[in-house]
Design an enzyme around this catalytic site. Structure first.
Site, PDB file in Angstrom:
ATOM      1  N   GLN A  41      -7.954  -2.540  -0.674  1.00 19.97           N
ATOM      2  CA  GLN A  41      -8.833  -3.710  -0.754  1.00 19.97           C
ATOM      3  C   GLN A  41      -9.894  -3.624   0.359  1.00 19.97           C
ATOM      4  O   GLN A  41     -11.063  -3.891   0.130  1.00 19.97           O
ATOM      5  CB  GLN A  41      -8.014  -4.986  -0.650  1.00 19.97           C
ATOM      6  CG  GLN A  41      -8.757  -6.182  -1.194  1.00 19.97           C
ATOM      7  CD  GLN A  41      -7.795  -7.263  -1.661  1.00 19.97           C
ATOM      8  OE1 GLN A  41      -7.088  -7.846  -0.831  1.00 19.97           O
ATOM      9  NE2 GLN A  41      -7.752  -7.520  -2.961  1.00 19.97           N
ATOM     10  N   PHE A  42      -9.457  -3.228   1.529  1.00 26.83           N
ATOM     11  CA  PHE A  42     -10.339  -2.877   2.645  1.00 26.83           C
ATOM     12  C   PHE A  42      -9.740  -1.615   3.261  1.00 26.83           C
ATOM     13  O   PHE A  42      -8.518  -1.501   3.330  1.00 26.83           O
ATOM     14  CB  PHE A  42     -10.394  -4.000   3.692  1.00 26.83           C
ATOM     15  CG  PHE A  42     -11.169  -5.212   3.221  1.00 26.83           C
ATOM     16  CD1 PHE A  42     -12.502  -5.377   3.591  1.00 26.83           C
ATOM     17  CD2 PHE A  42     -10.580  -6.155   2.405  1.00 26.83           C
ATOM     18  CE1 PHE A  42     -13.230  -6.480   3.142  1.00 26.83           C
ATOM     19  CE2 PHE A  42     -11.300  -7.256   1.954  1.00 26.83           C
ATOM     20  CZ  PHE A  42     -12.630  -7.419   2.324  1.00 26.83           C
ATOM     21  N   ASP A  47      -9.286  -0.795   6.091  1.00 33.87           N
ATOM     22  CA  ASP A  47      -8.403  -1.131   7.222  1.00 33.87           C
ATOM     23  C   ASP A  47      -6.936  -1.141   6.784  1.00 33.87           C
ATOM     24  O   ASP A  47      -6.049  -0.803   7.550  1.00 33.87           O
ATOM     25  CB  ASP A  47      -8.751  -2.521   7.759  1.00 33.87           C
ATOM     26  CG  ASP A  47     -10.234  -2.675   8.033  1.00 33.87           C
ATOM     27  OD1 ASP A  47     -10.616  -2.727   9.204  1.00 33.87           O
ATOM     28  OD2 ASP A  47     -11.011  -2.727   7.060  1.00 33.87           O
ATOM     29  N   PHE A  48      -6.684  -1.565   5.535  1.00 34.80           N
ATOM     30  CA  PHE A  48      -5.295  -1.733   5.084  1.00 34.80           C
ATOM     31  C   PHE A  48      -4.616  -0.415   4.744  1.00 34.80           C
ATOM     32  O   PHE A  48      -3.428  -0.383   4.439  1.00 34.80           O
ATOM     33  CB  PHE A  48      -5.239  -2.697   3.894  1.00 34.80           C
ATOM     34  CG  PHE A  48      -5.857  -4.038   4.204  1.00 34.80           C
ATOM     35  CD1 PHE A  48      -5.732  -4.586   5.471  1.00 34.80           C
ATOM     36  CD2 PHE A  48      -6.576  -4.741   3.251  1.00 34.80           C
ATOM     37  CE1 PHE A  48      -6.313  -5.810   5.785  1.00 34.80           C
ATOM     38  CE2 PHE A  48      -7.162  -5.961   3.556  1.00 34.80           C
ATOM     39  CZ  PHE A  48      -7.028  -6.500   4.825  1.00 34.80           C
ATOM     40  N   GLU A  57       0.816  -1.223   0.000  1.00 36.04           N
ATOM     41  CA  GLU A  57       0.000   0.000   0.000  1.00 36.04           C
ATOM     42  C   GLU A  57       0.846   1.268   0.000  1.00 36.04           C
ATOM     43  O   GLU A  57       0.511   2.254  -0.667  1.00 36.04           O
ATOM     44  CB  GLU A  57      -0.950   0.003   1.204  1.00 36.04           C
ATOM     45  CG  GLU A  57      -2.143  -0.935   1.091  1.00 36.04           C
ATOM     46  CD  GLU A  57      -1.811  -2.404   1.313  1.00 36.04           C
ATOM     47  OE1 GLU A  57      -0.650  -2.706   1.676  1.00 36.04           O
ATOM     48  OE2 GLU A  57      -2.703  -3.253   1.125  1.00 36.04           O
ATOM     49  N   HIS A  77     -11.294  -5.985   9.110  1.00 34.39           N
ATOM     50  CA  HIS A  77     -12.019  -5.845   7.842  1.00 34.39           C
ATOM     51  C   HIS A  77     -13.322  -5.085   8.063  1.00 34.39           C
ATOM     52  O   HIS A  77     -14.270  -5.261   7.309  1.00 34.39           O
ATOM     53  CB  HIS A  77     -12.351  -7.219   7.234  1.00 34.39           C
ATOM     54  CG  HIS A  77     -11.174  -7.929   6.658  1.00 34.39           C
ATOM     55  ND1 HIS A  77     -10.253  -8.593   7.426  1.00 34.39           N
ATOM     56  CD2 HIS A  77     -10.755  -8.088   5.379  1.00 34.39           C
ATOM     57  CE1 HIS A  77      -9.330  -9.133   6.647  1.00 34.39           C
ATOM     58  NE2 HIS A  77      -9.613  -8.839   5.398  1.00 34.39           N
TER      59      HIS A  77
END
Ligand code: TPP
Length: 668
Positions: A429-430, A432-433, A407, A474
């Site tokens: 992707q989420f 959270d990441f 990321e 997630h």
């Protein structure tokens, strides 16, 4: 001090094929940054300038690389690369003014020393965090590839910086995508006080290239001809055969990490050894031995450089301190953007929230031919939420790019694309990441416009939110990590119509936009949405329901929870505000509503401490105090991580507590 004294020569120079003029040019190009630094040391002792990161002993690298590059190729230097700036012929008064925080510098006094970039000279300066530079170089190089330009980008790092994750991520991306980036490691023995033995275990850092399937070379960083010759050859070949190349320059840091800190921890023996290998004195001796340089010519060269330094220092010192005011400062946080309303009177289709996002993405890719989408699994697989399904066939894999799992460097790559005139989207992707890409968002993207007037035309899509039984990593709704940071726009639609219009605007807006998409809404919420392209403005809340009994202020999934509870409780006379955009925030609509109803409750999915709900509560207290008939109320999630089991998650989320609080407010 450089001097005319003979110097024992420990470097062998092969000057076959060089004209005298070229040799003297390389020599004086190294001498100039050295003489500037020597002057700086005097000024530092006199207390006239602030601390300084010295590149003394490393000039052959900055100068050799810059001279080997074409003038319109980007260079991304670090804190010891004065020779890059001087070799690009930046007027010295501008450099000196930059260091003194004055108006003729490059950052209007907003950032220091080498922390600036300039499109005019194709230099992209560092942020303090060192590593992010390398991902940015990837993005610039990708821009060249996509525009079919045969250009190389060169980025510098110290050997200490190679321990950062960004180094590994950026090398990996460059390798997987065949990007023409010249990664230049200046291995100067120490990272602040830490010797190489405590920094890494491989013998040569160049060996790391093999791990990324990347060509690498070791170059004597104190030998200007070796640097110039080898880098000229390598970059020439990279232009026609695009690929990244890793270079380890062996050199030494002859002074302290910064001037104030000394070199006590460096063994004298090492200092003496490297003193013998001084890049300028060795080359000078070589030119003397060859009869190309003599005392008379040397004095003349030195006199000219000294005059240039003194004259330009005078200019910088005589320049007044910079003046500004809060309006000017605030005006430079964002790139100017005049919102263009595009409305669609076309037929409508009943689509899901997730379809609306997908439609906006497709329309924006069609509309902006410089827009590149990047994310994990977004190409053939269509992304984990299938939002970009079919895109790679339609638009090609150049523009719809699967990324490795990295990321941080991908956000950096997006930054680099923007510097090179492109637009970029990154799909987390989420959401959270995003913590793995947090640094470049809050420190590079958010601050670059304010620092040196370069915009970051980047949209970061953030599939977020709970209620999906996905546990602590997630399910987060992490908008408050970003609403706090000046320079970022944050949008959070609750309906398909808003999602499409706002996402289209995000791609028109040249500023960094974090676009939050609630996963639980993706497939549960439908709406009639115009088939054609349209836009919606940022900073405008939508009044979902008018009423005079109380104002409910919320966004995202909160809007749907509130609608459900209003209906369930039969509260027909409450006003419901969906903020849609959190930064900018529609403070007017909030205040107008609260002034009318006299009661306010703010519902957020986030836990309350430091949340947007708290900020809004403070704004209401400050601006609408005299209209209030009840305390401002806030409802949010529990102050815990988000649990996985559905009954625990239900307890965590604020929906049930909202029912009770709303009742309290209405009955107050
Ligand atoms: C992320 C981060 N951690 C720590 C620092 C503090 N710091 C600044 S420069 C430096 C040493 C860098 O060493 P190296 O990369 O070898 O470059 P050199 O200074 O030797 O040229 C450190 C630890 C920082 N600026 N950024």
């Amino acid at each position: 001090m450089v001097s005319n004294k003979p110097h024992s020569q420990s470097i062998i120079f092969n000057d076959y094929g060089y004209s005298q003029e070229k040799l003297l040019d390389l020599y004086s190009s190294m001498l100039k940054p050295r003489m500037i630094e020597e002057k700086m040391l005097i000024l530092l002792r006199q207390g006239k300038i602030s601390k300084w990161f010295s590149g003394i002993g490393q000039e052959a690298i900055s100068v050799g690389v810059t001279k080997a590059m074409q003038e319109d190729e980007y260079i991304l230097p670090m804190h010891r690369n004065l020779g890059v700036f001087t070799s690009r012929n930046i007027p010295l008064n501008r450099l000196f003014s930059q260091w003194q925080g004055k108006a003729s510098g490059f950052t209007k006094g907003r950032d220091r020393s080498f922390h600036f970039g300039t499109q005019e000279f194709k230099i992209v300066g560092m942020i303090s965090h060192l590593g992010p530079q390398m991902g940015v170089a990837d993005g610039i190089a990708l821009g060249h590839i996509l525009k079919n330009e045969q250009k190389v980008s060169a980025v510098f790092t110290g050997e200490g910086g190679t321990s950062e994750g960004d180094f590994h991520e950026a090398l990996n991306i460059a390798s997987v995508w065949d990007l023409p980036v010249l990664f230049c490691i200046e291995n100067n023995g120490y990272g602040l006080s830490t010797p190489t033995t405590e920094q890494f275990r491989c013998k040569d850092l160049a060996d790391r290239g093999a791990g990324y399937g990347m060509e690498s070379h070791i170059i004597d960083g104190n030998n200007i001809l070796e640097v110039y010759e080898k880098i000229s050859g390598i970059t020439e070949s990279m232009r026609v055969d695009p690929r990244p190349v890793l270079i380890e320059f062996k050199t030494f840091r002859m002074r302290g990490h910064e001037e104030a800190s000394g070199t006590k921890y460096v063994p004298q023996k090492l200092m003496d050894e490297w003193e013998q290998k001084d890049p300028i004195m060795n080359f000078q001796q070589h030119l003397y031995d060859k009869g190309i340089l003599n005392d008379e010519l040397l004095n003349e060269i030195r006199k000219d450089i000294q005059a240039e330094i003194d004259e330009n220092l005078q200019l910088a010192f005589s320049e007044n301190s910079i003046e500004s005011n809060s309006t000017k400062e605030l005006n430079d946080v964002f790139e100017k953007f005049v919102y263009q309303e595009v409305s669609a009177d076309s037929e409508k289709e009943n689509i899901r929230y997730v379809d609306a996002i997908s439609r906006a993405l497709k329309e924006s890719v069609q509309r902006h031919d410089n827009l590149v989408l990047m994310g994990q699994d977004i190409a053939d697989y269509g992304g984990v939420f299938k939002i970009t399904e079919g895109f790679s066939e339609e638009f090609g894999k150049d523009r719809i790019r699967n990324t490795p799992i990295c990321e941080s460097a991908i956000v950096g790559t997006a930054m680099g694309l923007s510097i090179n005139g492109m637009k970029a989207m990154v799909e987390m992707q989420f959401s959270d990441f995003v913590s793995s890409g947090f640094n470049p968002i809050v420190n590079y993207l958010a601050k670059i416009k304010y620092r040196w007037d370069q915009n970051a035309d980047v949209v970061i899509r953030m599939p977020c939110g709970g209620g999906v039984g996905a546990g602590p990593f997630h399910s987060q709704t992490n908008e408050a990590w970003f609403t706090k940071i000046p320079g970022l726009k944050v949008v959070y639609p609750a309906f398909p119509y808003d999602a499409k219009g706002l996402l289209n605007t995000a791609f028109n807006d040249p500023n960094p936009v974090l676009f939050f998409e609630h996963k639980a809404l993706y497939r549960s919420i439908r709406q009639d949405v115009p088939v054609d392209y349209y836009t919606l403005p940022f900073g405008k809340a939508s009044i979902i329901k008018e009423g005079s009994q109380a104002s409910i202020i919320t966004y995202g999934a909160g809007v749907h929870w509130a609608l459900e509870i209003i209906e369930e409780m039969g509260y027909n006379n409450v006003e419901l505000i969906d903020l849609r955009s959190l930064q900018p925030l529609d403070v007017n609509s909030i205040c107008e509503s609260v002034t009318k109803t006299g009661k306010a409750i703010i519902l957020t999915e986030d836990s309350l401490f430091g949340s947007l709900a708290s900020e809004i509560a403070a704004l209401i207290s400050e601006n609408c105090f005299e209209s209030l008939d009840a305390p401002v109320m806030r409802v949010g999630s529990l102050e815990t991580p988000i649990p996985f089991a559905q009954n625990l998650e239900k307890e965590y989320l604020p929906k049930d507590r909202f029912r009770d609080k709303l009742q309290d407010l209405i009955e107050y």
